[in-house]
Design an enzyme around this catalytic site. Structure first.
Site, PDB file in Angstrom:
ATOM      1  N   PHE A 221     -33.045  35.088  14.945  1.00 41.93           N
ATOM      2  CA  PHE A 221     -31.707  35.023  15.645  1.00 41.93           C
ATOM      3  C   PHE A 221     -31.587  35.120  16.981  1.00 41.93           C
ATOM      4  CE2 PHE A 221     -27.312  34.837  15.442  1.00 41.93           C
ATOM      5  CZ  PHE A 221     -26.775  34.245  14.401  1.00 41.93           C
TER       6      PHE A 221
ATOM      7  N   ASP B  81     -24.679  40.355  18.263  1.00 41.56           N
ATOM      8  CA  ASP B  81     -25.109  40.698  17.226  1.00 41.56           C
ATOM      9  C   ASP B  81     -26.216  41.968  17.593  1.00 41.56           C
ATOM     10  OD1 ASP B  81     -25.954  41.764  14.547  1.00 41.56           O
ATOM     11  OD2 ASP B  81     -26.776  39.642  14.293  1.00 41.56           O
TER      12      ASP B  81
ATOM     13  N   ASN C 155     -22.366  29.407  23.597  1.00 44.53           N
ATOM     14  CA  ASN C 155     -23.514  30.261  23.408  1.00 44.53           C
ATOM     15  C   ASN C 155     -24.661  29.160  22.745  1.00 44.53           C
ATOM     16  OD1 ASN C 155     -22.906  33.140  23.422  1.00 44.53           O
ATOM     17  ND2 ASN C 155     -21.309  32.726  22.123  1.00 44.53           N
TER      18      ASN C 155
ATOM     19  N   PHE D 175     -18.911  30.078  14.923  1.00 43.19           N
ATOM     20  CA  PHE D 175     -19.691  31.050  14.207  1.00 43.19           C
ATOM     21  C   PHE D 175     -20.786  30.340  13.892  1.00 43.19           C
ATOM     22  CE2 PHE D 175     -15.713  33.079  14.567  1.00 43.19           C
ATOM     23  CZ  PHE D 175     -16.058  34.442  14.548  1.00 43.19           C
TER      24      PHE D 175
END
Length: 349
Positions: free
Chosen positions: A27, A80, A129, A329
């Site tokens: 990720f 994250d 992003n 998201f």
């Protein structure tokens, strides 16, 4: 209130499962501010590569290194902990002398570059992003492949991800308790998290109900439409429906859904009646948002991942790349592809 896992799918519930975030390297997030440092000013923009560190922890460590108060270090968005992420931090350090930030050391963290900047980096002040995700142990390659093709054309629901609502839905539960008891909440962070969770949950509910209609992209009288990538909106009228529908089909315009709060929601007539009915049962949360003077706003109902590409490493492993605008998201994209498994299936990006 519909639980996040039970929200309506645009492409139907995925037929297969897969593992998301088997390790942090699966990720990868690269923050895109949309601008370059000024090269002068009382602030310093610092681009950080981190693995296994949350944003606030790194910001506090940077403040300690620079011998300034933690509140003097800001960032555009939380990233994250269980991921490999590049993001910018901003430290207020007046004076002509530039600190040697190459000496900043923190396990799992590396300074990539830094430069002077005139303005403080504020929360939300980013363009978007770029994501690189690896899904492992995919049980149905054909289904995922077709869904990726469909997403290129039809997008995905622009849901707020489960992380917006806290671990186990704790932020939404806090908002619900607050709404029921009317007890003052002094903690500013709790207030912010809970109000955000309440409004996000209501938005998700409106979108989920709209998705149950035959065509989610069908413009109805009174819809609030916005130019793609813009924040302002205008109201659709019956006389314009055919032309507006063409522009929506061409992805020039986006149909929006309400972020409920105080003031007018933005829709009118048929569209407004639909939105009000979709959240009619959530009177306490709506009253909380009005009482706390959270202004109503709009958000695009659908999300179109940009620069979407993918590469199958083998029949059960796929690498997926895409770019999302700020506030969207990645897990809401993955949700339309597979039923995720793993400890970090719903951790924040």
């Amino acid at each position: 209130m519909i639980e996040f896992d039970n929200l309506t799918y645009l492409h139907g519930k995925p037929q297969g499962t897969g593992l998301l975030k088997a390790n942090p390297e699966d990720f990868v997030v690269v923050e895109d501010l949309g601008f370059e440092p000024d090269g002068e000013g009382e602030h310093i923009l610092v681009r950080i590569l981190k693995n296994g560190c949350n944003t606030r922890f790194v910001a506090d460590a940077l403040a300690k290194f620079l011998k300034i108060h933690a509140r003097e270090v800001s960032f555009a968005g939380q990233k994250d902990k269980h991921a490999v992420t590049e993001q910018w931090l901003c430290a207020r350090v007046p004076g002509k002398e530039m600190p040697d930030l190459s000496a900043f050391q923190l396990e799992g963290c590396q300074v990539l570059e830094y430069a002077r900047h005139k303005r403080k980096l504020r929360l939300g002040a980013l363009k978007g992003n770029a994501f690189t995700l690896v899904l492992r142990e995919v049980s149905n390659r054909d289904d995922v492949e077709q869904r990726l093709i469909d997403i290129c054309v039809k997008g995905v629901p622009n849901y707020f991800g489960a992380q917006r609502f806290g671990i186990g839905g704790s932020n939404l539960q806090g908002a619900q308790r607050w709404a029921q008891t009317n007890t003052p909440v002094r903690d500013r962070n709790k207030r912010s998290f809970w109000l955000s969770a309440a409004r996000s949950a209501l938005f998700n509910q409106i979108v989920a109900e709209r998705l149950k209609k035959a065509d989610v992209n069908q413009v109805v009288d009174g819809d609030a439409l916005q130019l793609a990538g813009r924040g302002s909106w205008f109201v659709a009228t019956t006389e314009e429906l055919a032309e507006l529908q063409r522009r929506v089909n061409d992805k020039e315009l986006m149909i929006t859904a309400a972020l409920p709060g105080s003031g007018e929601w933005g829709t009118q007539r048929e569209a407004l009646a639909f939105e009000k009915a979709a959240v009619a049962a959530e009177t306490e949360l709506q009253a909380l948002l009005v009482r706390e003077k959270v202004e109503a706003a709009r958000r695009a109902m659908l999300l179109y991942p940009q620069q979407l590409s993918w590469n199958w490493w083998d029949d059960v492993t796929v690498e997926i790349r895409f770019w999302l605008p700020a506030g969207s998201f990645a897990t809401s994209v993955v949700r339309e592809l597979i039923n995720t498994t793993g400890d970090y299936a719903h951790i924040a990006e």
